[in-house]
Scaffold this motif. Structure first.
Motif, mmCIF file in Angstrom:
data_model
loop_
_atom_site.group_PDB
_atom_site.id
_atom_site.type_symbol
_atom_site.label_atom_id
_atom_site.label_comp_id
_atom_site.label_asym_id
_atom_site.label_seq_id
_atom_site.Cartn_x
_atom_site.Cartn_y
_atom_site.Cartn_z
ATOM 1 N N ARG A 112 0.840 -1.205 0.000
ATOM 2 C CA ARG A 112 0.000 0.000 0.000
ATOM 3 C C ARG A 112 0.880 1.262 0.000
ATOM 4 O O ARG A 112 0.650 2.184 -0.783
ATOM 5 C CB ARG A 112 -0.925 -0.032 1.231
ATOM 6 C CG ARG A 112 -2.001 1.035 1.291
ATOM 7 C CD ARG A 112 -3.041 0.880 0.200
ATOM 8 N NE ARG A 112 -3.796 -0.344 0.221
ATOM 9 C CZ ARG A 112 -5.032 -0.483 0.704
ATOM 10 N NH1 ARG A 112 -5.646 0.558 1.234
ATOM 11 N NH2 ARG A 112 -5.657 -1.632 0.636
ATOM 12 N N VAL A 113 1.880 1.288 0.868
ATOM 13 C CA VAL A 113 2.745 2.466 0.972
ATOM 14 C C VAL A 113 3.558 2.662 -0.300
ATOM 15 O O VAL A 113 3.687 3.786 -0.813
ATOM 16 C CB VAL A 113 3.673 2.362 2.205
ATOM 17 C CG1 VAL A 113 4.700 3.493 2.195
ATOM 18 C CG2 VAL A 113 2.862 2.408 3.498
ATOM 19 N N GLU A 114 4.099 1.572 -0.843
ATOM 20 C CA GLU A 114 4.915 1.703 -2.060
ATOM 21 C C GLU A 114 4.059 2.109 -3.250
ATOM 22 O O GLU A 114 4.531 2.808 -4.155
ATOM 23 C CB GLU A 114 5.666 0.401 -2.337
ATOM 24 C CG GLU A 114 6.747 0.089 -1.308
ATOM 25 C CD GLU A 114 7.715 1.239 -1.078
ATOM 26 O OE1 GLU A 114 8.104 1.900 -2.059
ATOM 27 O OE2 GLU A 114 8.082 1.493 0.089
ATOM 28 N N GLY A 115 2.790 1.685 -3.261
ATOM 29 C CA GLY A 115 1.885 2.140 -4.305
ATOM 30 C C GLY A 115 1.670 3.642 -4.233
ATOM 31 O O GLY A 115 1.665 4.342 -5.263
ATOM 32 N N VAL A 116 1.530 4.158 -3.012
ATOM 33 C CA VAL A 116 1.379 5.602 -2.817
ATOM 34 C C VAL A 116 2.660 6.326 -3.217
ATOM 35 O O VAL A 116 2.617 7.389 -3.846
ATOM 36 C CB VAL A 116 1.005 5.909 -1.347
ATOM 37 C CG1 VAL A 116 1.120 7.403 -1.067
ATOM 38 C CG2 VAL A 116 -0.404 5.418 -1.039
ATOM 39 N N ARG A 117 3.807 5.753 -2.875
ATOM 40 C CA ARG A 117 5.086 6.375 -3.249
ATOM 41 C C ARG A 117 5.167 6.549 -4.776
ATOM 42 O O ARG A 117 5.539 7.614 -5.279
ATOM 43 C CB ARG A 117 6.266 5.534 -2.754
ATOM 44 C CG ARG A 117 7.625 6.237 -2.961
ATOM 45 C CD ARG A 117 8.781 5.264 -2.828
ATOM 46 N NE ARG A 117 8.830 4.619 -1.539
ATOM 47 C CZ ARG A 117 9.452 5.117 -0.474
ATOM 48 N NH1 ARG A 117 10.069 6.278 -0.564
ATOM 49 N NH2 ARG A 117 9.464 4.441 0.661
ATOM 50 N N MET A 144 -5.413 10.195 0.150
ATOM 51 C CA MET A 144 -4.747 8.930 -0.149
ATOM 52 C C MET A 144 -3.798 8.522 0.981
ATOM 53 O O MET A 144 -3.757 7.356 1.389
ATOM 54 C CB MET A 144 -3.979 9.062 -1.468
ATOM 55 C CG MET A 144 -3.337 7.783 -1.952
ATOM 56 S SD MET A 144 -2.731 7.902 -3.655
ATOM 57 C CE MET A 144 -1.554 9.244 -3.502
ATOM 58 N N LEU A 145 -3.060 9.490 1.511
ATOM 59 C CA LEU A 145 -2.144 9.204 2.623
ATOM 60 C C LEU A 145 -2.903 8.863 3.901
ATOM 61 O O LEU A 145 -2.545 7.924 4.612
ATOM 62 C CB LEU A 145 -1.222 10.405 2.857
ATOM 63 C CG LEU A 145 -0.087 10.582 1.844
ATOM 64 C CD1 LEU A 145 0.539 11.962 1.960
ATOM 65 C CD2 LEU A 145 0.982 9.502 2.046
ATOM 66 N N ALA A 146 -3.948 9.623 4.187
ATOM 67 C CA ALA A 146 -4.718 9.372 5.409
ATOM 68 C C ALA A 146 -5.282 7.954 5.418
ATOM 69 O O ALA A 146 -5.295 7.281 6.456
ATOM 70 C CB ALA A 146 -5.852 10.390 5.537
#
Length: 483
Positions: A112-117, A144-146
């Motif tokens: 999830r985090v790497e997708g946001v990155r 998206m971050l929240a």
């Protein structure tokens, strides 16, 4: 009035950080296995996670979002995102002893985090061209971050409960890779139509992506709006919020645990006044939906599950006119605009409100006279400086001054008590506290005192001693009578 069997329950971030307490006191309690269901849980991110994702709620220290928004050519946000992955996987390590489950949880949140990155890198590259402006996309980035925080806690909780024999179901409302953007109510209806509450325990993310954009209106109060709309759309019997403390007559850390009492009952008017001070039982807009649909709200202490908590309804009025709670806020900035041209000229207040709105600064109270308007705002010093600069431009002949103060408020569902204002002011004078301003509305549900910030705790104790402690026995009877 609803005839539904189920409840919708929200678990706050501090409570979520103690899985054993959540499991033993909220999920299981003294229930038999068959009694675990007919409940929907809406969960917040673990304590401190949203601060790391966005910015620190109290200090304003930047998180990933703030670093990305303020420095589009800088890679500081990327380093912060890498630290975030370690922070989240460390939480997983404390929660999961089974290496296989730990790996499953780590894989979920890392993906999830790497997708946001990847999204942020692409957006940063896109906005290096003049035709694309970063500001136009920041709200989407913030949402998206929240959503990462609630997805993390909801997934982990469902996974852990499944391991312990509960038919828990992870309900991801964050919109991750969704093909279409739906209105909130439609999204919730779609999410719950296939769930059998009699044998499944939904664990839902507190953030829900929707066409309305929850953060545009509620910012970090979004999880309460999700919770409220889930209760309304599923026609819940009762809405319950689990916090790490009771909704009490005052802060026990200030007044003393032996002097405060949990509120047995109150109404949504009182909840709105608390929200205004930043001590939310529930966001006013979220409470509105519950009130209109006659869904009672109960606020419970996660760590005292045997206590029935505080029941909030729309029609409750205390049998005897009295103060129910003393609450307040420190670190409030008074922004005073003095301008002799104001007298008799409409529109001055509107100009000030336009400035506050432009910088998204929330005011908690205000007072006016012939040539002065003062707003008491809940924001950071950085924002205050920006507001003052804009006000100086809007009022070239005026004088703008600021001062850090505290607000202390006496609140109750019915405060039509003769002499209450005199007794309150005298109690403050008796401990040498000067009142800088007083606000009392004709609705008679609260009285606000503006005082020097250094006198905050003394004022809380003094008002509690005069207005509430003589009635503590009556409160205890009311609390004990709530079923």
């Amino acid at each position: 009035m609803t005839t539904a069997q189920h409840t919708v329950e929200k678990i706050g971030g501090t409570s979520m950080s103690n899985y054993e307490a959540v499991r033993d006191n909220i999920i299981f309690g003294d229930r038999h296995k068959d009694d675990l269901y007919q409940r929907i849980f809406v969960v917040s991110a673990y304590g401190g996670v949203t601060n790391e994702l966005l910015e620190h709620k109290k200090t304003g220290e930047p998180g990933v979002y703030a670093l990305f928004a303020d420095a589009e050519s800088d890679w500081a946000w990327g380093d912060d995102l890498s630290k975030l992955v370690k922070f989240l996987t460390d939480i997983n390590g404390e929660l999961f002893e089974d290496p296989m489950l730990k790996n499953q949880a780590d894989q979920f949140i890392t993906d999830r985090v790497e997708g946001v990155r990847g999204c942020l890198i692409d957006l940063q590259r896109l906005c290096s061209y003049g035709q694309f402006q970063l500001e136009e996309h920041l709200l989407t980035v913030r949402e998206m971050l929240a959503g990462i925080g609630e997805a993390h806690s909801a997934f982990n909780t469902a996974l852990k409960l499944q391991q312990e024999g509960v038919n828990a179901r992870f309900v991801d409302l964050t919109g991750w890779r969704d093909a279409e953007l739906l209105p909130l109510d439609e999204k919730l209806q779609q999410a719950f139509e296939a769930i059998d509450l009699s044998r499944e325990l939904p664990i839902c993310t507190g953030y829900a992506q929707c066409k309305e954009g929850l953060m545009r209106t509620f910012d970090r109060g979004y999880s309460e709006m999700t919770f409220s709309r889930v209760a309304v759309m599923t026609n819940a019997r009762e809405a319950i919020i689990h916090k790490e403390y009771h909704l009490s007559s005052a802060d026990p850390n200030i007044v003393g645990e032996d002097k405060v009492v949990p509120l047995g009952r109150t109404n949504y008017d009182v909840a709105d006044q608390l929200a205004n001070l930043g001590m939310e039982a529930i966001h006013p807009r979220a409470g509105k939906g519950l009130r209109q649909n006659e869904i009672p709200l109960r606020v419970m202490n996660t760590f005292e599950p045997e206590h029935t908590g505080t029941l909030i309804t729309g029609d409750y009025v205390s049998e005897t006119a009295q103060v129910e709670i003393i609450a307040g806020a420190k670190g409030v900035f008074a922004i005073e605009v003095f301008d002799q041209d104001m007298q008799g000229e409409p529109g001055s207040d509107r100009k000030i409100l336009d400035v506050l709105s432009r910088f998204k600064v929330r005011f908690m109270s205000k007072d006016t006279n012939a040539n002065t308007i003062t707003h008491y705002v809940d924001t950071t010093l950085k924002h205050v400086k920006r507001v003052v600069k804009a006000l100086e431009e809007a009022f070239p002949n005026g004088e703008i001054s600021t001062r850090k103060v505290a607000l202390v408020s006496a609140i109750g569902s019915d405060m039509k008590v003769p002499g209450i204002l005199a007794r309150s002011v005298k109690s403050l004078a008796d401990v040498d506290i000067s009142v800088l301003a007083i606000h009392q509305c004709m609705r008679q549900v609260d009285i606000q005192f503006v005082i020097d910030e250094d006198h905050y705790e003394s004022a809380i104790s003094a008002l509690h001693g005069v207005l509430i402690e003589p009635h503590n026995h009556e409160y205890a009877i009311v609390a004990a009578s709530i079923e």
